[in-house]
Design a protein around this motif. Structure first.
Motif, PDB file in Angstrom:
ATOM      1  N   CYS A 117       0.834  -1.212   0.000  1.00 43.06           N
ATOM      2  CA  CYS A 117       0.000   0.000   0.000  1.00 43.06           C
ATOM      3  C   CYS A 117       0.862   1.253   0.000  1.00 43.06           C
ATOM      4  O   CYS A 117       0.540   2.224  -0.693  1.00 43.06           O
ATOM      5  N   LYS A 138       2.061   1.760  -3.499  1.00 41.73           N
ATOM      6  CA  LYS A 138       0.951   2.146  -4.385  1.00 41.73           C
ATOM      7  C   LYS A 138       0.515   3.589  -4.141  1.00 41.73           C
ATOM      8  O   LYS A 138       0.205   4.321  -5.072  1.00 41.73           O
ATOM      9  N   TRP A 139       0.454   3.982  -2.868  1.00 41.41           N
ATOM     10  CA  TRP A 139      -0.039   5.308  -2.485  1.00 41.41           C
ATOM     11  C   TRP A 139       1.069   6.340  -2.351  1.00 41.41           C
ATOM     12  O   TRP A 139       0.809   7.492  -1.995  1.00 41.41           O
ATOM     13  N   VAL A 156       1.222   4.523   6.405  1.00 42.90           N
ATOM     14  CA  VAL A 156       0.195   3.544   6.051  1.00 42.90           C
ATOM     15  C   VAL A 156      -0.207   2.730   7.283  1.00 42.90           C
ATOM     16  O   VAL A 156      -1.394   2.526   7.536  1.00 42.90           O
TER      17      VAL A 156
END
Length: 55
Positions: free
Chosen positions: A16, A19-20, A27
């Motif tokens: 994540c 991806k972010w 996260v």
């Protein structure tokens, strides 16, 4: 939490974060604040760890 579940949670945090475009620490704090780890990732580990990653 089993070792496999722990490794899966760590993997998801890093996936994540990538991806972010955020840090794993950011996260983790967000997932923990929303109870995503305890209410989703760990309870549904059996199903989730078999899924193909989405791009």
């Amino acid at each position: 939490m089993s070792r496999n579940e722990f490794e899966f949670v760590i993997y998801m945090i890093h996936a994540c974060a990538n991806k972010w475009n955020r840090t794993p620490a950011d996260v983790y704090r967000q997932l923990r604040a929303n109870k995503c780890i305890t209410d989703y990732l760990i309870p549904f580990y059996d199903v989730l760890h078999t899924q193909e990653p989405q791009s």
